[in-house]
Scaffold this motif. Structure first.
Motif, PDB file in Angstrom:
ATOM      1  N   ALA A  64     -37.027  -2.697 -24.271  1.00  0.00           N
ATOM      2  CA  ALA A  64     -35.886  -2.149 -25.006  1.00  0.00           C
ATOM      3  C   ALA A  64     -34.672  -1.934 -24.118  1.00  0.00           C
ATOM      4  N   ARG A  65     -34.893  -1.722 -22.820  1.00  0.00           N
ATOM      5  CA  ARG A  65     -33.770  -1.503 -21.900  1.00  0.00           C
ATOM      6  C   ARG A  65     -32.951  -2.772 -21.698  1.00  0.00           C
ATOM      7  N   ASP A  66     -33.521  -3.934 -22.013  1.00  0.00           N
ATOM      8  CA  ASP A  66     -32.823  -5.209 -21.859  1.00  0.00           C
ATOM      9  C   ASP A  66     -32.235  -5.715 -23.171  1.00  0.00           C
ATOM     10  N   LEU A  67     -32.418  -4.961 -24.253  1.00  0.00           N
ATOM     11  CA  LEU A  67     -32.011  -5.445 -25.567  1.00  0.00           C
ATOM     12  C   LEU A  67     -30.593  -5.033 -25.936  1.00  0.00           C
ATOM     13  N   ARG A  68     -30.007  -5.885 -26.748  1.00  0.00           N
ATOM     14  CA  ARG A  68     -28.733  -5.584 -27.408  1.00  0.00           C
ATOM     15  C   ARG A  68     -28.948  -5.896 -28.870  1.00  0.00           C
ATOM     16  N   VAL A  69     -28.623  -4.951 -29.750  1.00  0.00           N
ATOM     17  CA  VAL A  69     -28.825  -5.102 -31.181  1.00  0.00           C
ATOM     18  C   VAL A  69     -27.466  -5.096 -31.863  1.00  0.00           C
ATOM     19  N   VAL A  70     -27.227  -6.120 -32.676  1.00  0.00           N
ATOM     20  CA  VAL A  70     -25.964  -6.238 -33.407  1.00  0.00           C
ATOM     21  C   VAL A  70     -26.276  -6.191 -34.901  1.00  0.00           C
ATOM     22  N   VAL A  71     -25.635  -5.237 -35.600  1.00  0.00           N
ATOM     23  CA  VAL A  71     -25.866  -5.048 -37.032  1.00  0.00           C
ATOM     24  C   VAL A  71     -24.600  -5.406 -37.799  1.00  0.00           C
ATOM     25  N   GLU A  72     -24.766  -6.213 -38.854  1.00  0.00           N
ATOM     26  CA  GLU A  72     -23.665  -6.580 -39.749  1.00  0.00           C
ATOM     27  C   GLU A  72     -24.036  -6.179 -41.168  1.00  0.00           C
ATOM     28  N   PRO A  83     -26.699   1.481 -29.250  1.00  0.00           N
ATOM     29  CA  PRO A  83     -26.816   1.184 -27.823  1.00  0.00           C
ATOM     30  C   PRO A  83     -28.255   1.384 -27.319  1.00  0.00           C
ATOM     31  N   VAL A  84     -29.184   0.576 -27.791  1.00  0.00           N
ATOM     32  CA  VAL A  84     -30.605   0.792 -27.475  1.00  0.00           C
ATOM     33  C   VAL A  84     -30.896   0.633 -25.997  1.00  0.00           C
ATOM     34  N   PRO A  85     -31.834   1.425 -25.471  1.00  0.00           N
ATOM     35  CA  PRO A  85     -32.367   2.628 -26.105  1.00  0.00           C
ATOM     36  C   PRO A  85     -31.371   3.791 -26.015  1.00  0.00           C
ATOM     37  N   PHE A  86     -31.459   4.711 -26.963  1.00  0.00           N
ATOM     38  CA  PHE A  86     -30.563   5.876 -26.954  1.00  0.00           C
ATOM     39  C   PHE A  86     -31.260   7.059 -27.600  1.00  0.00           C
ATOM     40  N   PHE A  87     -30.649   8.214 -27.496  1.00  0.00           N
ATOM     41  CA  PHE A  87     -31.174   9.380 -28.200  1.00  0.00           C
ATOM     42  C   PHE A  87     -30.193   9.799 -29.292  1.00  0.00           C
ATOM     43  N   ASN A 101     -35.763   4.620 -28.963  1.00  0.00           N
ATOM     44  CA  ASN A 101     -35.528   5.980 -28.517  1.00  0.00           C
ATOM     45  C   ASN A 101     -35.666   6.033 -27.000  1.00  0.00           C
ATOM     46  N   ALA A 102     -34.683   6.598 -26.332  1.00  0.00           N
ATOM     47  CA  ALA A 102     -34.666   6.644 -24.865  1.00  0.00           C
ATOM     48  C   ALA A 102     -35.857   7.393 -24.280  1.00  0.00           C
ATOM     49  N   ALA A 103     -36.482   8.293 -25.048  1.00  0.00           N
ATOM     50  CA  ALA A 103     -37.624   9.055 -24.553  1.00  0.00           C
ATOM     51  C   ALA A 103     -38.949   8.313 -24.731  1.00  0.00           C
ATOM     52  N   ALA A 104     -38.937   7.180 -25.439  1.00  0.00           N
ATOM     53  CA  ALA A 104     -40.163   6.441 -25.718  1.00  0.00           C
ATOM     54  C   ALA A 104     -40.419   5.384 -24.642  1.00  0.00           C
ATOM     55  N   ASP A 105     -41.626   4.848 -24.656  1.00  0.00           N
ATOM     56  CA  ASP A 105     -41.980   3.731 -23.779  1.00  0.00           C
ATOM     57  C   ASP A 105     -41.090   2.547 -24.166  1.00  0.00           C
ATOM     58  N   PRO A 106     -40.358   1.970 -23.222  1.00  0.00           N
ATOM     59  CA  PRO A 106     -39.444   0.879 -23.564  1.00  0.00           C
ATOM     60  C   PRO A 106     -40.145  -0.445 -23.881  1.00  0.00           C
ATOM     61  N   ALA A 107     -41.437  -0.549 -23.604  1.00  0.00           N
ATOM     62  CA  ALA A 107     -42.169  -1.787 -23.889  1.00  0.00           C
ATOM     63  C   ALA A 107     -42.455  -1.857 -25.383  1.00  0.00           C
ATOM     64  N   TRP A 108     -41.842  -2.839 -26.038  1.00  0.00           N
ATOM     65  CA  TRP A 108     -41.971  -3.002 -27.487  1.00  0.00           C
ATOM     66  C   TRP A 108     -42.981  -4.106 -27.738  1.00  0.00           C
ATOM     67  N   THR A 109     -44.141  -3.741 -28.270  1.00  0.00           N
ATOM     68  CA  THR A 109     -45.231  -4.694 -28.460  1.00  0.00           C
ATOM     69  C   THR A 109     -45.542  -4.881 -29.937  1.00  0.00           C
ATOM     70  N   VAL A 116     -33.197   2.758 -36.661  1.00  0.00           N
ATOM     71  CA  VAL A 116     -32.003   3.587 -36.500  1.00  0.00           C
ATOM     72  C   VAL A 116     -31.545   3.985 -37.895  1.00  0.00           C
ATOM     73  N   ARG A 117     -30.856   5.124 -37.980  1.00  0.00           N
ATOM     74  CA  ARG A 117     -30.289   5.567 -39.253  1.00  0.00           C
ATOM     75  C   ARG A 117     -28.778   5.641 -39.103  1.00  0.00           C
ATOM     76  N   LEU A 118     -28.081   4.922 -39.968  1.00  0.00           N
ATOM     77  CA  LEU A 118     -26.626   4.891 -39.903  1.00  0.00           C
ATOM     78  C   LEU A 118     -26.038   6.189 -40.453  1.00  0.00           C
ATOM     79  N   ALA A 119     -25.031   6.691 -39.762  1.00  0.00           N
ATOM     80  CA  ALA A 119     -24.312   7.884 -40.212  1.00  0.00           C
ATOM     81  C   ALA A 119     -23.191   7.449 -41.144  1.00  0.00           C
ATOM     82  N   SER A 120     -22.716   8.390 -41.943  1.00  0.00           N
ATOM     83  CA  SER A 120     -21.616   8.080 -42.873  1.00  0.00           C
ATOM     84  C   SER A 120     -20.324   7.780 -42.127  1.00  0.00           C
TER      85      SER A 120
END
Length: 151
Positions: A64-72, A83-87, A101-109, A116-120
């Motif tokens: 997750a530390r190497d990922l970039r996520v783009v949402v449209e 900005p993954v990972p983040f809190f 989540n920045a507090a979780a194990d970054p290895a996504w298996t 993520v939940r989008l804010a208004s």
């Protein structure tokens, strides 16, 4: 003693030296392993209310530390991208789940979900029927681009 015979000997020695040097260079280049393609990874996308959830369905582990996520949403990029990972981040509600989540194990298996939940305050707004595209990059490499309709 004649010096005429030494020129061919020096020439042969230089020719052998150049040949050995070139052979060594070619061998060193040939030993270099080509870049290995990254392991294929399958992800799925679900959008329910303000939650955007990606599930790792199988394949290689992602960091997750190497990922970039783009949402449209409906063809327009969100003003604030996750900005993954983040809190906590502008444009998002609470902390994300899973390896986002920045507090979780970054290895996504395989079998793990991240959401993520989008804010208004993020734009465009996410509502039922919206067409949502999420593209995930690992470094400069696109891992996957997924499209779904929000519920």
């Amino acid at each position: 003693m004649s010096r005429r015979g030494s020129a061919p000997v020096v020439g042969v020695v230089l020719l052998v030296f150049v040949t050995v040097a070139l052979a060594g260079t070619v061998a060193a280049v040939g030993v270099t392993a080509p870049d290995r393609p990254a392991a294929a990874t399958a992800l799925s996308l679900r959008v329910d209310g303000d939650a955007v959830t990606l599930r790792h369905e199988g394949g290689g582990t992602l960091d997750a530390r190497d990922l970039r996520v783009v949402v449209e949403v409906n063809g327009t990029r969100l003003r604030h991208q996750p900005p993954v990972p983040f809190f906590a981040a502008e444009g998002f509600r609470g902390g994300p789940t899973g390896p986002f989540n920045a507090a979780a194990d970054p290895a996504w298996t395989a079998g793990e979900s991240a959401s993520v939940r989008l804010a208004s305050t993020n734009d465009p707004a996410l509502g039922p029927g919206a067409r949502v595209r999420v593209t995930v990059y690992a470094g400069d490499r696109r891992v996957v681009s997924l499209v779904t309709t929000a519920r």
